[in-house]
Design a protein around this motif. Sequence first.
Motif, PDB file in Angstrom:
ATOM      1  N   CYS A  26       0.835  -1.206   0.000  1.00 28.67           N
ATOM      2  CA  CYS A  26       0.000   0.000   0.000  1.00 28.67           C
ATOM      3  C   CYS A  26       0.871   1.259   0.000  1.00 28.67           C
ATOM      4  O   CYS A  26       2.091   1.176   0.115  1.00 28.67           O
ATOM      5  CB  CYS A  26      -0.974  -0.033   1.179  1.00 28.67           C
ATOM      6  N   PRO A  27       0.235   2.431  -0.110  1.00 32.48           N
ATOM      7  CA  PRO A  27       1.001   3.687  -0.165  1.00 32.48           C
ATOM      8  C   PRO A  27       1.747   4.045   1.120  1.00 32.48           C
ATOM      9  O   PRO A  27       2.483   5.014   1.153  1.00 32.48           O
ATOM     10  CB  PRO A  27      -0.061   4.753  -0.455  1.00 32.48           C
ATOM     11  N   HIS A  28       1.558   3.251   2.181  1.00 30.42           N
ATOM     12  CA  HIS A  28       2.161   3.576   3.472  1.00 30.42           C
ATOM     13  C   HIS A  28       3.370   2.700   3.796  1.00 30.42           C
ATOM     14  O   HIS A  28       3.757   2.569   4.943  1.00 30.42           O
ATOM     15  CB  HIS A  28       1.098   3.449   4.568  1.00 30.42           C
ATOM     16  N   LEU A  87      -0.832  -1.001  -4.796  1.00 34.15           N
ATOM     17  CA  LEU A  87      -2.210  -0.493  -4.789  1.00 34.15           C
ATOM     18  C   LEU A  87      -2.337   0.848  -5.516  1.00 34.15           C
ATOM     19  O   LEU A  87      -2.605   1.883  -4.922  1.00 34.15           O
ATOM     20  CB  LEU A  87      -2.750  -0.381  -3.361  1.00 34.15           C
ATOM     21  N   VAL A  88      -2.109   0.811  -6.819  1.00 34.68           N
ATOM     22  CA  VAL A  88      -2.397   1.926  -7.716  1.00 34.68           C
ATOM     23  C   VAL A  88      -3.258   1.362  -8.841  1.00 34.68           C
ATOM     24  O   VAL A  88      -3.316   0.144  -9.037  1.00 34.68           O
ATOM     25  CB  VAL A  88      -1.128   2.596  -8.284  1.00 34.68           C
ATOM     26  N   GLY A  89      -3.927   2.254  -9.575  1.00 33.69           N
ATOM     27  CA  GLY A  89      -4.839   1.778 -10.601  1.00 33.69           C
ATOM     28  C   GLY A  89      -4.791   2.570 -11.882  1.00 33.69           C
ATOM     29  O   GLY A  89      -3.849   3.325 -12.138  1.00 33.69           O
ATOM     30  N   THR A  90      -5.846   2.428 -12.672  1.00 37.08           N
ATOM     31  CA  THR A  90      -5.946   3.091 -13.970  1.00 37.08           C
ATOM     32  C   THR A  90      -6.496   4.505 -13.845  1.00 37.08           C
ATOM     33  O   THR A  90      -6.364   5.313 -14.760  1.00 37.08           O
ATOM     34  CB  THR A  90      -6.870   2.300 -14.908  1.00 37.08           C
ATOM     35  N   THR A 108      -2.919   6.813  -9.421  1.00 41.04           N
ATOM     36  CA  THR A 108      -2.210   6.128 -10.506  1.00 41.04           C
ATOM     37  C   THR A 108      -0.691   6.209 -10.351  1.00 41.04           C
ATOM     38  O   THR A 108       0.027   5.395 -10.925  1.00 41.04           O
ATOM     39  CB  THR A 108      -2.583   6.717 -11.882  1.00 41.04           C
ATOM     40  N   GLN A 109      -0.214   7.194  -9.616  1.00 38.12           N
ATOM     41  CA  GLN A 109       1.227   7.379  -9.405  1.00 38.12           C
ATOM     42  C   GLN A 109       1.618   6.764  -8.068  1.00 38.12           C
ATOM     43  O   GLN A 109       1.108   7.186  -7.032  1.00 38.12           O
ATOM     44  CB  GLN A 109       1.589   8.864  -9.406  1.00 38.12           C
ATOM     45  N   PRO A 110       2.502   5.769  -8.058  1.00 42.01           N
ATOM     46  CA  PRO A 110       2.901   5.170  -6.789  1.00 42.01           C
ATOM     47  C   PRO A 110       3.719   6.155  -5.950  1.00 42.01           C
ATOM     48  O   PRO A 110       4.732   6.660  -6.433  1.00 42.01           O
ATOM     49  CB  PRO A 110       3.732   3.965  -7.200  1.00 42.01           C
ATOM     50  N   ALA A 125       3.080   4.127 -14.884  1.00 38.12           N
ATOM     51  CA  ALA A 125       3.982   4.655 -13.852  1.00 38.12           C
ATOM     52  C   ALA A 125       4.861   3.557 -13.259  1.00 38.12           C
ATOM     53  O   ALA A 125       6.089   3.704 -13.182  1.00 38.12           O
ATOM     54  CB  ALA A 125       3.189   5.364 -12.761  1.00 38.12           C
ATOM     55  N   LEU A 126       4.258   2.449 -12.829  1.00 35.93           N
ATOM     56  CA  LEU A 126       5.050   1.359 -12.253  1.00 35.93           C
ATOM     57  C   LEU A 126       5.942   0.704 -13.309  1.00 35.93           C
ATOM     58  O   LEU A 126       7.096   0.364 -13.028  1.00 35.93           O
ATOM     59  CB  LEU A 126       4.142   0.300 -11.626  1.00 35.93           C
TER      60      LEU A 126
END
Length: 173
Positions: A74-76, A106-109, A113-115, A155-156
């Motif tokens: 996740c982003p954390h 946990l990023v998407g379309t 969207t930017q990790p 991005a990823l």
Amino acid sequence: MSMLSRRDWGARPPKDAYTTLTHTKGVKIHYTGDHVDPALAREHARCVATVKAIQDHHMDGNGWIDIGYSLVVCPHRTIFQGRGAGHLPAANGAGLNSDHYAVLGLVGTSGLTQPPDDMLLGILDAIDYLREHGGAGNEVKGHRDGYSTDCPGEALYNWLKAGAPRPKTDESH
């Protein structure tokens, strides 16, 4: 490294036994493939709910025995144990799962969207963990490198193509 066990995030038990995996060529990186609420980056509780929803979709929608990913980040900079090290993932595509572990960022379309840097650091932590505990080899690829998909998103994927560099904000190295 912060890792939540299956118990910590409230995972459902798998429907059947996992297939053992003792070594792989490496790790494939994934994204959700749909909208991720940007509030996820601010509210960690949403991360838990999102991982549970993904597990539900994989088990109830896809008919899989469990969440398809080895680990979820996740982003954390928190890693959620999915199937974990030593178990065959289901997310890489038929016939491709034994070659690489599967790590979801946990990023998407749309939406998020930017990790964030902490997610990138968490993905690097997850790769290190799978190498140490699961026999993952040196390859780090995107899902699209073995299966016809847009995953893991631009991005990823661009980060992977650049060699998955540690973000400059990382002060631990």
